[in-house]
Design a protein around this motif. Sequence first.
Motif, PDB file in Angstrom:
ATOM      1  N   HIS A 126     -10.602  -1.871  -0.655  1.00 38.36           N
ATOM      2  CA  HIS A 126     -10.371  -1.674   0.780  1.00 38.36           C
ATOM      3  C   HIS A 126      -8.982  -1.078   0.928  1.00 38.36           C
ATOM      4  O   HIS A 126      -8.044  -1.512   0.252  1.00 38.36           O
ATOM      5  N   ARG A 127      -8.858  -0.090   1.797  1.00 40.19           N
ATOM      6  CA  ARG A 127      -7.563   0.542   2.016  1.00 40.19           C
ATOM      7  C   ARG A 127      -7.287   0.645   3.509  1.00 40.19           C
ATOM      8  O   ARG A 127      -7.631   1.638   4.150  1.00 40.19           O
ATOM      9  N   PRO A 128      -6.685  -0.391   4.090  1.00 40.84           N
ATOM     10  CA  PRO A 128      -6.343  -0.319   5.510  1.00 40.84           C
ATOM     11  C   PRO A 128      -5.301   0.772   5.745  1.00 40.84           C
ATOM     12  O   PRO A 128      -4.430   0.995   4.898  1.00 40.84           O
ATOM     13  N   ALA A 137      -8.784  -6.553   6.714  1.00 46.99           N
ATOM     14  CA  ALA A 137      -9.202  -6.088   5.389  1.00 46.99           C
ATOM     15  C   ALA A 137      -9.144  -7.235   4.382  1.00 46.99           C
ATOM     16  O   ALA A 137     -10.029  -7.373   3.529  1.00 46.99           O
ATOM     17  N   ALA A 141     -12.216  -8.844   2.330  1.00 45.09           N
ATOM     18  CA  ALA A 141     -12.136  -8.949   0.869  1.00 45.09           C
ATOM     19  C   ALA A 141     -12.414 -10.382   0.410  1.00 45.09           C
ATOM     20  O   ALA A 141     -13.146 -10.599  -0.557  1.00 45.09           O
ATOM     21  N   VAL A 152     -12.482  -7.685  -5.640  1.00 43.99           N
ATOM     22  CA  VAL A 152     -12.166  -6.895  -4.452  1.00 43.99           C
ATOM     23  C   VAL A 152     -10.647  -6.760  -4.345  1.00 43.99           C
ATOM     24  O   VAL A 152      -9.924  -7.741  -4.508  1.00 43.99           O
ATOM     25  N   VAL A 154      -7.353  -5.093  -1.998  1.00 41.45           N
ATOM     26  CA  VAL A 154      -6.860  -4.493  -0.759  1.00 41.45           C
ATOM     27  C   VAL A 154      -5.577  -3.753  -1.129  1.00 41.45           C
ATOM     28  O   VAL A 154      -4.640  -4.358  -1.660  1.00 41.45           O
TER      29      VAL A 154
END
Length: 172
Positions: A126-128, A137, A141, A152, A154
């Motif tokens: 995940h890449r906010p 995020a 995750a 997972v 971030v």
Amino acid sequence: MWPEAVHRELAAAKVRLAGYVPDAGHKRLIELCQADKAMRAVVLSTEEEGIGLAAGAWLGGERSVLLMQSSGVGNIINALGTVKECRFPLVTLVTMRGEEGEFNPWQVPMGQATRAVLEAMGTVVHRPAQAEDIPSAVNAALRLAYDSYASVAVLIPQRVIGIKSFQEQAGE
């Protein structure tokens, strides 16, 4: 501030162990984990130890999180195979380097490869985009990792941890 909101997410998910390699980008979050009486913050000598810490925590019935900088992703590649084969949850919060505004050329290669390396080893990434997107995020995750025994990560953008591009420094 995002570290406080992330700590609330970790506490709400009953994360009891935070493994970390000292990192200025995670400084405030590490302090919050250290001050939390329900959480144990464990300093690691290498990021790879965090994989073993997470496996042991899970086997002992506890939830954990691994805090590291993107330069440490290269240190966990082999150990990520353990996560995949043994199917235990791993949540990694990675402060990014080697992106916009980087002042240290040694940070660039791994910073640019971080996402691809993690994904190649089966980690969901995940890449906010903004600081305000980080807590949700992290929540996603945590749910994905602990509900499906997945790895997972971030990725926390470099500009969020205070290293800005020339345009951002100039206020443009």
